[in-house]
Motif scaffolding. Structure first.
Motif, short mmCIF file in Angstrom:
data_model
loop_
_atom_site.label_atom_id
_atom_site.label_comp_id
_atom_site.label_asym_id
_atom_site.label_seq_id
_atom_site.Cartn_x
_atom_site.Cartn_y
_atom_site.Cartn_z
N ASP A 130 -5.37 34.34 15.87
CA ASP A 130 -3.95 34.23 16.20
C ASP A 130 -3.27 33.25 15.27
OD1 ASP A 130 -3.78 35.87 18.62
OD2 ASP A 130 -5.06 34.35 19.53
N LEU A 131 -2.00 33.47 15.03
CA LEU A 131 -1.14 32.50 14.37
C LEU A 131 -0.27 31.88 15.44
CD1 LEU A 131 -0.04 34.44 11.15
CD2 LEU A 131 -1.97 32.89 11.45
N ARG A 132 -0.45 30.57 15.65
CA ARG A 132 0.28 29.85 16.69
C ARG A 132 1.42 29.06 16.06
NH1 ARG A 132 -0.49 31.59 21.59
NH2 ARG A 132 -0.67 29.58 22.64
N VAL A 133 2.47 28.84 16.83
CA VAL A 133 3.62 28.09 16.32
C VAL A 133 3.32 26.60 16.28
CG1 VAL A 133 6.08 27.62 16.66
CG2 VAL A 133 5.15 29.87 17.21
N LEU A 134 2.56 26.12 17.25
CA LEU A 134 2.09 24.74 17.29
C LEU A 134 0.56 24.75 17.26
CD1 LEU A 134 4.37 23.32 20.15
CD2 LEU A 134 4.71 23.09 17.68
N PRO A 135 -0.07 23.68 16.78
CA PRO A 135 -1.53 23.66 16.66
C PRO A 135 -2.23 23.45 18.01
CG PRO A 135 -0.65 21.57 15.91
CD PRO A 135 0.54 22.44 16.21
N ASN B 187 4.55 30.16 22.00
CA ASN B 187 3.67 29.54 21.01
C ASN B 187 2.89 30.59 20.22
OD1 ASN B 187 2.58 27.32 19.64
ND2 ASN B 187 0.80 27.22 20.98
N GLN B 188 3.06 31.86 20.54
CA GLN B 188 2.34 32.94 19.86
C GLN B 188 3.24 33.58 18.82
OE1 GLN B 188 -0.78 33.80 20.06
NE2 GLN B 188 -0.86 35.79 19.07
N ASN B 189 2.84 33.50 17.56
CA ASN B 189 3.65 34.10 16.50
C ASN B 189 3.13 35.47 16.11
OD1 ASN B 189 5.76 34.14 14.64
ND2 ASN B 189 4.43 33.46 12.99
N SER B 190 1.82 35.61 15.92
CA SER B 190 1.27 36.90 15.53
C SER B 190 -0.24 36.86 15.64
CB SER B 190 1.66 37.22 14.08
OG SER B 190 1.16 38.48 13.67
N ALA B 191 -0.83 38.03 15.82
CA ALA B 191 -2.26 38.16 15.60
C ALA B 191 -2.49 38.31 14.11
CB ALA B 191 -2.81 39.38 16.34
N VAL B 192 -3.67 37.96 13.65
CA VAL B 192 -4.06 38.19 12.25
C VAL B 192 -5.45 38.79 12.27
CG1 VAL B 192 -4.87 35.79 12.00
CG2 VAL B 192 -4.39 37.16 9.97
N TRP B 193 -5.59 39.97 11.66
CA TRP B 193 -6.87 40.66 11.68
C TRP B 193 -7.86 40.01 10.72
CZ3 TRP B 193 -5.86 42.18 15.96
CH2 TRP B 193 -5.02 43.21 16.33
N ALA C 20 3.42 36.74 7.65
CA ALA C 20 3.70 35.76 8.70
C ALA C 20 3.04 34.43 8.35
CB ALA C 20 3.18 36.27 10.05
N ALA C 21 3.37 33.42 9.15
CA ALA C 21 2.77 32.10 8.99
C ALA C 21 2.55 31.49 10.36
CB ALA C 21 3.66 31.20 8.14
N GLY C 22 1.57 30.59 10.45
CA GLY C 22 1.30 29.92 11.71
C GLY C 22 -0.01 29.18 11.66
N ARG D 123 6.74 41.74 9.55
CA ARG D 123 6.10 41.49 10.85
C ARG D 123 7.03 41.62 12.04
NH1 ARG D 123 4.72 41.65 15.08
NH2 ARG D 123 3.07 40.55 16.19
N ASN D 124 8.36 41.43 11.89
CA ASN D 124 9.20 41.53 13.08
C ASN D 124 10.17 42.68 12.97
OD1 ASN D 124 11.97 40.50 12.25
ND2 ASN D 124 10.69 38.78 11.60
N SER D 125 10.71 43.08 14.10
CA SER D 125 11.48 44.33 14.18
C SER D 125 12.75 44.30 13.34
CB SER D 125 11.82 44.63 15.65
OG SER D 125 12.55 43.57 16.23
N GLY D 126 13.48 43.19 13.37
CA GLY D 126 14.70 43.11 12.59
C GLY D 126 14.42 43.20 11.10
#
Length: 465
Positions: free
Chosen positions: A153-158, A179-185, A209-211, A348-351
């Protein structure tokens, strides 16, 4: 499964006077305007999910199922662009995400606004704890290429701690963990920008993405590894949640649609690939693995309706996952992963996905006008339809109505003054008006068709890249 409709009356009077129950209900409605509004019984399944096949193959024409939707040269250009973006984190000399972006939540973090998994407000000392761990003053303190070795996972905070808003508000609480930004495979190229003060977390960038991710979930790579991994031939994982074991028989990770792996060979019934593992020093170790040809294929796959349908069916019915929570997909992750095996990169995001291909606004068109434009201009499997916060893929027509594939949490409802959600919670195929059969659907706010902001033609000639 369609729920049974409760019978309002029983007994001799209802049998001998079959018109009486309906008349009594009309009289009650007229005499009691303040009575409770109608709502669906618990467990009601919306009509789209009962009536529309949850099989993407039902929406393609067998006569054109294997006909490419894109010219070969166009798909190759898209695949070249995908490859460049995918491996780009290994070649950056500066962060693509600045401190204002990666520390945005940290800078304004007020734990009192959020609730934890126990539904209670978070402790105020969490703000100081997160700032001390993140150590923003030393950003970027690492700047090393790496690779994910497991699904993470990529989290917004550690921290693994969730950040939920008020559980009593519709569309908030579980599963909307901010706190969840994205999964990362697994096997995704990364750039490690920064390491937490305790060394347990790494602030990383992928192509999209980043996190923050746990440092145990990645391995650092050197020039030799990057040269070996960025091979001429790549393979796409074509089955979802398939176990991947290394050449010694040790399980390494679950293969997911959206993964792209270096391909070293192909034999009857199997595809051989390279995978990375983490050694005792935290560096990447190069191993080999073999996947069945029902689970992997040379990348990019042909962009045909049959290919899209086969990949979509692997993900249909899976639970909705906000930001990739629990390794599930939200609406934009579904789009990103569906197009990856075909070599078509998606943000990564819809917009961003809608803007990437050039959004054509639907303006002030009414319902019939929107249906006319979509019917005339949307291309099955290559048209995204967007509203703020959600994106769907047009896959064709079903009994004269547009059919779309999307990962949906639910539709808005309103009973009196109470706003709610009728939860779908899965990757599904619906019309553009899911839930219209629900008496409690919020109208017009709960109607997806009427809220669409526009549509974008994926891979259109002259567009991105």
């Amino acid at each position: 499964m369609k729920s049974a409709t409760p019978r309002p009356f029983s007994g001799a009077s209802a049998v001998s006077r079959p018109w009486l129950p309906g008349l009594l209900l009309l009289l009650l409605a007229a005499l009691a305007p303040g009575c409770a509004p109608r709502v669906s019984p618990p467990g009601t399944v919306i009509a789209d999910l009962r009536d529309m096949p949850q099989d993407a193959g039902a929406y393609i024409d067998p006569l054109t199922a294997t006909r490419p939707l894109l010219p070969a040269a166009r798909q190759q250009a898209l695949a070249d662009d995908y490859r460049q973006r995918f491996f780009a984190p290994w070649h950056r000399t500066a962060p693509a995400h600045g401190p204002q972006e990666v520390f945005k939540l940290l800078d304004e973090f007020d734990p009192g606004r959020y609730h934890g998994e126990n539904r209670l407000p978070l402790p105020p000392e969490l703000a100081d704890e997160m700032r001390a761990l993140a150590d923003p003053a030393s950003f970027p303190n690492t700047m090393r290429p790496a690779i994910s070795v497991v699904n993470s996972d990529l989290r917004v905070l550690p921290t693994v701690r969730p950040l939920f808003y008020n559980f009593d508000l519709a569309g908030e609480g579980f599963p909307f963990d901010y706190n969840q930004n994205s999964a990362v495979w697994a096997q995704t190229p990364l750039l490690v920008l920064h390491t937490s003060a305790d060394g347990a977390w790494a602030l990383v960038e992928t192509s999209a993405a980043a996190g923050w991710m746990p440092t145990r979930d990645l391995a650092f790579v050197d020039a030799g590894f990057m040269d070996a991994f960025n091979t001429v031939h790549l393979a796409a994982v074509t089955a979802d949640r398939v176990p991947v074991a290394d050449c010694y028989g040790q399980f390494r990770f679950m293969g997911r649609i959206g993964m792209v792996l270096p391909m070293t060979g192909r034999e009857t019934g199997s595809v051989d690939v390279l995978i990375a593992a983490r050694d005792a020093s935290g560096r990447a170790l190069l191993l080999t693995a073999s996947l069945g040809d029902d689970a992997a294929a040379p990348w990019p796959l042909a962009a045909t309706p049959a290919t899209f349908a086969r990949l979509a069916n692997e993900m249909l019915g899976q639970p909705y996952g906000w930001g990739g929570l629990y390794r599930n997909r939200d609406c934009s992750a579904l789009i990103m992963d569906l197009f990856a095996p075909l070599g078509i990169w998606q943000p990564r995001n819809s917009g961003a996905q809608a803007r990437h291909w050039g959004l054509a606004p639907l303006g002030d068109l009414d319902r019939e006008g929107r249906l006319r434009v979509i019917g005339a201009e949307a291309r099955p499997w290559l048209t995204l339809l967007w509203r703020p916060g959600h994106i769907v893929l047009y896959i064709g027509q079903w009994r004269g109505r547009p059919a779309v594939l999307h990962a949906a949490w639910g539709v808005r409802t309103r009973v009196g003054e109470a706003e709610g959600r009728h939860v779908i919670g899965a990757t599904v195929i619906t019309s553009l008006e899911p839930g219209e059969d629900l008496p409690e659907l919020e109208r017009p706010g709960g109607n997806l068709l009427l809220r669409l902001g526009g549509m974008a033609q994926v891979a259109r000639e002259g567009g991105t890249p």
